[in-house]
Motif scaffolding. Structure first.
Motif, short mmCIF file in Angstrom:
data_model
loop_
_atom_site.label_atom_id
_atom_site.label_comp_id
_atom_site.label_asym_id
_atom_site.label_seq_id
_atom_site.Cartn_x
_atom_site.Cartn_y
_atom_site.Cartn_z
N LEU A 324 0.86 -1.25 -0.14
CA LEU A 324 -0.06 -0.04 -0.11
C LEU A 324 0.80 1.36 0.04
O LEU A 324 0.32 2.37 0.32
N GLY A 325 2.24 1.02 -0.07
CA GLY A 325 3.07 2.31 -0.02
C GLY A 325 3.71 2.24 1.33
O GLY A 325 2.93 2.19 2.37
N HIS A 326 5.09 2.70 1.30
CA HIS A 326 5.64 2.49 2.86
C HIS A 326 5.07 3.61 3.72
O HIS A 326 5.48 3.64 4.86
N ASN A 327 4.61 4.57 3.04
CA ASN A 327 4.11 5.73 3.94
C ASN A 327 2.61 5.41 4.32
O ASN A 327 2.44 6.14 5.20
N ASP A 425 -13.60 -3.32 23.99
CA ASP A 425 -14.01 -2.18 23.18
C ASP A 425 -15.28 -2.73 22.22
O ASP A 425 -16.18 -2.00 21.85
N TYR A 426 -15.15 -3.88 21.93
CA TYR A 426 -16.11 -4.33 20.84
C TYR A 426 -17.48 -4.79 21.67
O TYR A 426 -18.43 -4.26 20.95
N PHE A 427 -17.24 -5.22 23.04
CA PHE A 427 -18.55 -5.50 23.51
C PHE A 427 -19.13 -4.00 23.85
O PHE A 427 -20.51 -3.82 23.98
N ALA A 428 -18.33 -3.02 23.93
CA ALA A 428 -18.84 -1.68 24.50
C ALA A 428 -19.22 -0.91 23.08
O ALA A 428 -19.52 0.20 23.27
N ASN A 429 -19.23 -1.50 21.92
CA ASN A 429 -19.77 -0.89 20.68
C ASN A 429 -18.69 0.23 20.46
O ASN A 429 -19.12 0.80 19.86
N LYS A 430 -17.45 0.18 20.90
CA LYS A 430 -16.57 1.32 20.57
C LYS A 430 -15.92 0.87 19.09
O LYS A 430 -15.17 2.02 18.60
N LEU A 431 -15.91 -0.09 18.80
CA LEU A 431 -15.23 -0.44 17.38
C LEU A 431 -16.57 -0.20 16.28
O LEU A 431 -17.61 -0.44 16.41
N VAL A 432 -15.68 0.72 15.18
CA VAL A 432 -16.80 0.95 14.11
C VAL A 432 -16.22 0.09 12.77
O VAL A 432 -14.87 -0.31 12.82
N LYS A 433 -17.15 -0.14 11.99
CA LYS A 433 -16.87 -0.63 10.84
C LYS A 433 -15.72 0.12 10.05
O LYS A 433 -15.97 1.46 9.84
N HIS A 434 -14.50 -0.19 9.54
CA HIS A 434 -13.57 0.47 9.11
C HIS A 434 -12.91 -0.30 7.86
O HIS A 434 -12.69 -1.07 7.81
N GLU A 435 -13.17 0.63 6.59
CA GLU A 435 -12.44 0.09 5.59
C GLU A 435 -11.59 1.49 5.07
O GLU A 435 -11.98 2.53 4.81
N VAL A 436 -10.50 1.10 4.63
CA VAL A 436 -9.65 2.29 4.01
C VAL A 436 -10.27 2.94 2.81
O VAL A 436 -11.05 1.95 1.98
N THR A 437 -10.29 4.07 2.49
CA THR A 437 -10.68 4.71 1.48
C THR A 437 -9.68 4.34 0.20
O THR A 437 -8.52 4.32 0.27
N ALA A 438 -10.27 4.61 -1.05
CA ALA A 438 -9.66 4.55 -2.25
C ALA A 438 -8.63 5.61 -2.19
O ALA A 438 -7.60 5.46 -2.67
N GLU A 439 -9.11 6.95 -1.90
CA GLU A 439 -8.36 8.15 -1.87
C GLU A 439 -7.08 7.93 -0.94
O GLU A 439 -5.97 8.42 -1.41
N ILE A 441 -5.71 5.09 0.02
CA ILE A 441 -4.50 4.18 -0.96
C ILE A 441 -3.85 4.90 -2.02
O ILE A 441 -2.72 4.99 -2.02
N ALA A 442 -4.83 5.59 -2.88
CA ALA A 442 -4.17 6.33 -3.83
C ALA A 442 -3.12 7.24 -3.61
O ALA A 442 -1.94 7.45 -4.11
N ASP A 443 -3.30 8.03 -2.28
CA ASP A 443 -2.46 9.06 -1.88
C ASP A 443 -1.04 8.45 -1.61
O ASP A 443 -0.07 9.08 -2.01
N SER A 444 -1.26 7.33 -0.75
CA SER A 444 -0.05 6.67 -0.07
C SER A 444 0.73 6.09 -1.70
O SER A 444 1.93 6.40 -1.66
N LEU A 445 0.05 5.67 -2.58
CA LEU A 445 0.79 4.98 -3.73
C LEU A 445 1.25 6.10 -4.42
O LEU A 445 2.28 5.94 -5.34
N SER A 446 0.63 7.16 -4.59
CA SER A 446 1.13 8.33 -5.31
C SER A 446 2.58 9.06 -4.73
O SER A 446 3.27 9.53 -5.62
N LYS A 447 2.79 8.55 -3.75
CA LYS A 447 4.21 9.24 -3.10
C LYS A 447 5.42 8.08 -3.43
O LYS A 447 6.49 8.46 -3.32
#
Ligand code: PLP
Length: 454
Positions: A324-327, A425-439, A441-447
Motif C-alpha cells: 500500500l506504499g511504505h508511507n 471495546d467490541y462489547f462496548a460498541n466502541k469499534l466501528v466498521k472501518h475500511e480504508v478509502t480509495a483516496e 490508498i491512491a494518496d499513499s501509492l502516489s508518493k
C-alpha cells in the motif's frame, strides 16, 4: 467418542523446514539496492543478520535441516495440536468439516516462537550480543524476548505506540523475559525523531518501528536485527506448522480443500499453507489457500505489486511485493499484527501467479467471528486470528448453500488472552466498521518513487 484432537509425538516433529521457492516455476524477483537499483547480494544484509540466516534467505535447497538444539527447544510446545471444530460446525449448521491448527500453545501464545528460537540460535552461534526488533501486537516482541533470554542475548524491542499503550501486559511479558521495551516512535533514533517532528502524536506503525530497530542495529557492530515476518527465512521457519498439519490431516483420514490463515506479512500463512501448496505444485492437488487480511490494511486485495521499502523511512532493500506504499499508516485497529503496509516477497509472487487467494474483512466482522468461535470451541482467538475465522465462516456458509461438503483447515495462530481490551471495546460498541478509502490508498501509492514491475 469423537476424535477432536490430533496429536503427534515429539519424535514425529519434522526434521527440516520446507523452502517453497525450490518448487516454484516463477521464482521471486531479487531485492534491489535502493540507490543503484541493482540486485543486492547477500553481503548487503550482513550488518543486520547473521550469515546463516542470510544463507537461508537466498537458499535454493528444498529442505533445510532444523538444528537439534532448535528442535529440542521447539519440544517445549511442539508438535502443536490440530483440532476438528465440531462445535463450530454445529453452530454454523454447515456440511463443511472444519479443522484448525492451534499455535497459541507456545510460551508467547502464537506461532512467532517458531522463528524466534532459530533466529536467536543462529545469532548466538555467531557471537551476537544484542538483538533489536519491532513489535506490533506484542506477539513477536514476546517471542523474541523469550528466545533471547534462553540464549543469553540482550533484546531491545520497539513497540508500536498504540499497542504499547493498550497492551501493558504484553510489555510486562517481555520485561519478564528480560527485554527492554520502547514505545515507538521514540526520540532515541533519527527515524523516530523525524516521524515525531511531523506528527508528535503519531500512533506509530510497524514500518516506523522497523526503521528504528534497524537504525540501532546498523550503528553497533555487536547488535543485530530480527524480523518476525515477511523475510524468506522467517517464512521458512514457520513451515514446521504446515508439515505437522499435513501429517495430522492424514491421521484424521482427511485432506483440506481450503487452507486459511490471517495475513500480516505472511509468516503464519506461509507456515500452514506452503506444505499444502507443495502438494499442488508437485503432486497436482488443487487445495485453495486463502490469506485473510484486514479491510483497514488491504495490501493483497487493494495494493499494487511493485518494488517498495519494507520500512517507513526507507532503510531496507527494495522488495518486489504487494504494498500500500511504505508511507501508509494503517488505522489503529486492534489486530496490531496485521497493520503492515507490505507482504512477503514469496507470498506476493504466489498471489501474482494466482497460486493463492486473498480476502479482506472489516474489524467488526472479525470480532463477531472471534466471539462466535470462542463460544463454540472455547479458545479465545487473537484479533489477528479472527480474520481467518471470518473467512472460514464465509466458506462454511457457502458450503451450506451449495450443499457441498468441503474440508476447511485454518491456522489459529494465537490466543487473545492479552487482547481482552479489544474485546472490551467490541462489547462496548466502541469499534466501528472501518475500511480504508480509495483516496487514502491512491494518496499513499502516489508518493512511491520506487521502480514499477513490468
Ligand atoms: C504477528 C502475528 C500475525 C501477523 O503476522 P504474519 O507474519 O502474517 O503471521 C498474525 N497473528 C498473530 C497471532 C501474530 O502474532
Amino acid at each position: 467418542m469423537k476424535t477432536r484432537k490430533f496429536v503427534l509425538s515429539e519424535k514425529e516433529m519434522p526434521e527440516h523446514w520446507y523452502n517453497i521457492t525450490a518448487s516454484m516455476t516463477n521464482k521471486p524477483l531479487p531485492p534491489l539496492h535502493p540507490g543503484t537499483l541493482q540486485p543486492i547480494g547477500p553481503e548487503a544484509l550482513a550488518p543486520l543478520f547473521p550469515m546463516e540466516l542470510i544463507k537461508q534467505e537466498v537458499t535454493s535447497e528444498k529442505w533445510v535441516e532444523i538444528p537439534d538444539e532448535v528442535r529440542d527447544l521447539y519440544a517445549i510446545w511442539r508438535p502443536t495440536p490440530l483440532y476438528r471444530a465440531y462445535e463450530l460446525e454445529k453452530v454454523l449448521d454447515t456440511p463443511a468439516k472444519i479443522y484448525y491448527k492451534y499455535e497459541g500453545v507456545s510460551p508467547a501464545g502464537s506461532h512467532k516462537p517458531n522463528t524466534a528460537i532459530p533466529q536467536a540460535y543462529y545469532n548466538k552461534q555467531e557471537g551476537v550480543k544484542r538483538i533489536t526488533t519491532e513489535t506490533g501486537a506484542g506477539q513477536w516482541g514476546s517471542a523474541l524476548s523469550f528466545a533471547c533470554q534462553h540464549f543469553g542475548i540482550e533484546c531491545e524491542v520497539y513497540m508500536v505506540k498504540v499497542s504499547y499503550d493498550s497492551k501493558p501486559y504484553r510489555k510486562l511479558m517481555m520485561n519478564t523475559w528480560g527485554a527492554k521495551v520502547h514505545s515507538s516512535p521514540t526520540n532515541h533514533t533519527q527515524a523516530g525523531r523525524s516521524i515525531l517532528d511531523m506528527d508528535p502524536n503519531s500512533p506509530g506503525s510497524l514500518g516506523i518501528a522497523i526503521s528504528e530497530a534497524i537504525e540501532r542495529a546498523a550503528s553497533d557492530e555487536h547488535t543485530k536485527y530480527a524480523l518476525g515476518s515477511v523475510l524468506n527465512h522467517v517464512l521458512l521457519h514457520q513451515t514446521i506448522v504446515g508439515q505437522e498439519a499435513v501429517k495430522q490431516m492424514e491421521m484424521a483420514g482427511d485432506m483440506p480443500d481450503i487452507v486459511v490463515a490471517p495475513f500480516g506479512g505472511g509468516s503464519n500463512f506461509a507456515g500452514i499453507s506452503f506444505p499444502f501448496l507443495r502438494l499442488n505444485l508437485e503432486e497436482g492437488k488443487h487445495i485453495r489457500c486463502i490469506a485473510a487480511e484486514p479491510a483497514s490494511c488491504p495490501k493483497l486485495t487493494r495494493g499494487v505489486f511493485r518494488y517498495d521499502f519494507g520500512d517507513t523511512v526507507g532503510m531496507t532493500p527494495l522488495l518486489p511485493m504487494y504494498t500500500l506504499g511504505h508511507n501508509f499508516v494503517p488505522a489503529p485497529i486492534h489486530a496490531g499484527g496485521l497493520r503492515y503496509h507490505g507482504a512477503g516477497v514469496i507470498v506476493s509472487q504466489l498471489l501474482k501467479d494466482k497460486l493463492i487467494e486473498a480476502r479482506s474483512h472489516d474489524q467488526l466482522e472479525c470480532f463477531q467471528a472471534g466471539v462466535l468461535f470462542a463460544k463454540a470451541e472455547g479458545i479465545i482467538p487473537a484479533p489477528e486470528a479472527s480474520h481467518a475465522i471470518a473467512t472460514v465462516i464465509q466458506e462454511a456458509i457457502a458450503a451450506k448453500i451449495s450443499g457441498e461438503s468441503k474440508t476447511i483447515l485454518f491456522n489459529l495462530c494465537g490466543h487473545g488472552h492479552f487482547d481482552m481490551q479489544s474485546y472490551e471495546d467490541y462489547f462496548a460498541n466502541k469499534l466501528v466498521k472501518h475500511e480504508v478509502t480509495a483516496e487514502d490508498i491512491a494518496d499513499s501509492l502516489s508518493k512511491l518513487t520506487t521502480p514499477e514491475i513490468a
